[in-house]
Structures are given as C-alpha cells and as structure tokens.
Scaffold this motif. Structure first.
Motif: not given
Length: 122
Positions: A11, A122, A27, A9
């Motif tokens: 950041a 998520v 996250y 992902f």
C-alpha cells in the motif's frame, strides 16, 4: 467449505501515514482508508466510502476510541464506525464498512484483500 485466500498488496511506506490519522490507498478501482494508531502501534484498513451518504471520505475522518475500541468518524456527518469489524457505532442503522487486514514488514505497509477481488481489480 471453501477458504478464501488473502492477497497482500504493497500500500505504502509506514512513514507515509500520519500518526493517529489516515490516508486513502487506491487498489484497482477500489479506495481503501488506511489508519495508524501511533499510541498503540496498530494499523487498520476499511473501505473509504462512507455507506451512510456514499462519500469517499473516511480516510480523512477523525480517529479515536470508544471503550478502548478503535473507531473512525466520517468528517461530513460524524457517523462513527468500528475499525475492528466495520459496524456502525452511532446508531442502529444497518450500514457497516468492509475491513481489511494490515501488516507492516520492514517499514512497508501491506493490505490484505480477497484473492478473487484481487484478480478482478488489479
């Protein structure tokens, strides 16, 4: 034996992280401490929660090395942890950190998390 797939992902931008310091990245419900060692151009990521006193503070910890091994010290009680594998370097306690792979592509910093965790958080 099953293999775990890594989910990468985005950041932050590399320029968002101070040289030889850290930032906290959220996250999902998880806080991840992201560190940049400018002198070696190396990136590390761990959980932000210090397992010793259960404080979300490691991203504000002091970074350095111990016999050329990168480490972070909790800013509250100075317990030190390896940024390579998360083990406690201060004493023989069983507490350790989760560590995450990091990569930088075109000035963007990506952190790798377990795909199963990624689907949940998520």
């Amino acid at each position: 034996m099953s293999s775990t797939t890594i989910h990468w992902f985005l950041a932050c931008k590399a320029s968002d992280v101070p040289s030889n310091g850290g930032v906290c990245v959220k996250y999902g419900e998880e806080q991840i401490a992201l560190f940049y060692f400018a002198r070696k151009d190396e990136w590390y990521a761990t959980q932000n929660l210090c397992p010793h006193r259960k404080q979300m503070a490691l991203s504000r910890g002091m970074t350095g090395t111990l016999k050329d091994e990168p480490k972070v010290a909790c800013p509250f009680h100075k317990k030190t942890f390896s940024l390579l594998d998360g083990r406690c370097l201060s004493d023989e306690t069983e507490c350790s950190l989760n560590v995450y792979p990091v990569k930088v592509v075109d000035g963007q910093v990506y952190i790798g998390v377990n795909e199963e965790t990624a689907m949940v958080t998520v």
